[in-house]
Design an enzyme around this catalytic site. Structure first.
Site, mmCIF file in Angstrom:
data_model
loop_
_atom_site.group_PDB
_atom_site.id
_atom_site.type_symbol
_atom_site.label_atom_id
_atom_site.label_comp_id
_atom_site.label_asym_id
_atom_site.label_seq_id
_atom_site.Cartn_x
_atom_site.Cartn_y
_atom_site.Cartn_z
ATOM 1 C CG HIS A 104 -2.003 1.003 1.200
ATOM 2 N ND1 HIS A 104 -3.225 0.789 1.786
ATOM 3 C CD2 HIS A 104 -2.076 2.246 0.658
ATOM 4 C CE1 HIS A 104 -4.000 1.853 1.608
ATOM 5 N NE2 HIS A 104 -3.318 2.756 0.931
ATOM 6 C CG HIS A 144 -1.105 6.548 -2.022
ATOM 7 N ND1 HIS A 144 -2.285 6.375 -2.709
ATOM 8 C CD2 HIS A 144 -1.321 6.048 -0.776
ATOM 9 C CE1 HIS A 144 -3.178 5.805 -1.911
ATOM 10 N NE2 HIS A 144 -2.613 5.599 -0.729
ATOM 11 N NE ARG A 200 0.517 11.313 -3.267
ATOM 12 C CZ ARG A 200 -0.557 10.972 -2.580
ATOM 13 N NH1 ARG A 200 -1.610 10.442 -3.197
ATOM 14 N NH2 ARG A 200 -0.612 11.141 -1.269
ATOM 15 C CG ASN A 235 -4.498 7.542 -5.191
ATOM 16 O OD1 ASN A 235 -3.510 6.826 -5.330
ATOM 17 N ND2 ASN A 235 -4.688 8.281 -4.104
ATOM 18 C CG ASN A 258 -9.796 9.301 5.419
ATOM 19 O OD1 ASN A 258 -10.366 8.933 6.433
ATOM 20 N ND2 ASN A 258 -10.410 9.387 4.249
ATOM 21 C CG ASP A 294 -2.323 4.925 3.496
ATOM 22 O OD1 ASP A 294 -2.224 5.154 2.268
ATOM 23 O OD2 ASP A 294 -3.218 5.412 4.205
#
Length: 434
Positions: free
Chosen positions: A64, A66, A68, A98, A282, A309
């Site tokens: 997990h 990110h 970008r 995302n 979050n 995350d």
């Protein structure tokens, strides 16, 4: 005759299939060729790495992160994100979808995988979104996305608001032996909350986010998992109620797994300093009783793994004293192992073998990454070496991520990364070891 490329890692405390033993590790042409005591090869033409007083493990696995790229490379790129992962001892990661454009077709997935391979210094697996454009409406074609190379499916960053969409996604997951990794959040129950609902939110004068925004959607999804048989993986579980629902689902035999993020193990909402946005993520930091429940959930096997995350943001998106308007998320790749080792292993709450299991073979097994998570002859030489004895102060100057948004800067930790190898090649090396 081709000359073999060999490296010998000597004298370390080696994690061999979950058992810590003092041994040497011989690497030949990018693969682990032998693990044993006092390995000597008089024909060894490569280098020898002295791992005395160091821990030698399989490269850590993080399902997990990110990165970008494409779309927001001012925050992070595949290259800088993978460097940060290597700095933390990770050799395999799963990058969330995302990004802009999101890889929701086979053509976009192929482009994304090529980019990951070219720019990443470690193995960067790629999620497909669950829905077209991550809009939460039309489910992508799981079969063609899997064929293109997607290793799992997630709309992470957004909960899937419509039950019918999640139902159809889990149907496809069952048909294609895929995983739906869910960001679990009912938007109608967030009420503009920016940190956990409770005394801290009242003290700071900011709206709170109730735990039912997570657990109510989880309950829905578990019913849909039961109805379809699809593999449902809960991202970043954060509440004691969610944990109990997962526990019941597993006892019922549902095809359910879950992960916990380091920050939810390390911090509670009472520890938020002022309106420092480095404490905003979050799901949010929860109450101490939730944190204790998550620790117990790891120890009793309800929680399957730890995943960071890793969520990098630019400095102007994380203003120091503005919880209301700051972006959600903190970085995690470079502080995961050292913080968890320091807080939980050195204190005797976790055994080192347990922590390594949750960061290596457990995620590899659940996500069926056959080439990761184990240090044994015949496996790729994806290896991390850690210094468990020397104290180190975390500082912004050492981070290889573009982003610095973490509340852990300034903390003293043990378990810093000395070296990370991917396929036998050094992709990170601490300055004092060069």
């Amino acid at each position: 005759m081709t000359t073999q490329q060999q490296t010998l890692i000597k004298g370390g405390l080696v994690d061999v299939m979950g058992e810590l033993v003092h041994a040497d590790v011989l690497i030949t042409d990018g693969q682990i060729s032998a693990v044993g005591r006092r390995l000597v090869d008089e024909q060894l033409s490569g280098k020898v790495i002295d791992a005395s007083d160091l821990l030698v493990t399989p490269g850590l696995v993080d399902v997990h992160v990110h990165y970008r790229e494409p779309g927001q490379t001012y925050k992070e790129t595949i290259h800088t994100g993978s460097l940060a992962a290597a700095h933390g001892g990770f050799t395999t990661v799963g990058a969330m979808a995302n990004v802009d454009p999101t890889p929701d077709t086979p053509e976009k997935m192929n482009e994304m995988l090529e980019r990951n391979a070219q720019e990443g210094v470690i193995h960067v697996k790629q999620y497909s979104p669950v829905t077209v454009g991550r809009a939460g409406k039309e489910v992508v074609d799981f079969a063609t996305q899997r064929q293109a190379g997607a290793f799992a499916f997630s709309d992470d960053g957004s909960g899937i608001q419509t039950a019918g969409v999640m139902y159809r996604a889990l149907q496809q997951a069952a048909a294609t032996d895929s995983i739906v990794a869910a960001h679990v959040e009912d938007n109608s129950l967030t009420f503009g909350g920016v940190i956990n609902a409770g005394d801290k939110a009242k003290q700071l004068g900011v709206p709170g986010k109730i735990s039912a925004s997570e657990t109510s959607q989880l309950a829905r999804d578990l019913i849909l998992c039961q109805a379809t048989g699809g593999h449902y993986h809960m991202c970043h579980v954060s509440t004691k109620e969610s944990l109990e629902l997962v526990r019941i689902a597993k006892e019922m035999g549902l095809n359910v797994t879950c992960e916990v993020a380091p920050h939810h193990l390390l911090l509670n909402d009472d520890e938020i300093v002022g309106c420092d946005s480095n404490y905003k993520m979050n799901p949010p930091l929860r109450h101490e009783e939730d944190r204790q429940a998550l620790i117990g959930g790891l120890l009793d096997g309800t929680i399957d793994m730890i995943a960071t995350d890793h969520a990098p943001h630019a400095a102007n998106e994380k203003p120091h004293d503005d919880l209301l308007h700051a972006a959600n998320g903190i970085t995690g790749s470079e502080t995961c192992f050292n913080k968890l080792y320091t807080e939980f292993v050195k204190s005797g709450i976790f055994r080192l073998e347990q922590l390594l299991h949750w960061l290596t073979d457990a995620p590899a097994d659940v996500f069926k990454i056959e080439e990761a998570g184990r240090l044994a002859p015949g496996e790729p030489a994806d290896i991390a070496i850690f210094d468990l004895k020397t104290p180190h102060v975390l500082s912004n100057s050492e981070y290889l991520s573009k982003a610095k948004n973490t509340p852990f800067t300034g903390d003293t930790v043990y378990g810093t990364t000395v070296m990370t190898m991917v396929d036998g090649h050094v992709v990170y090396q601490r300055e004092d070891r060069k």
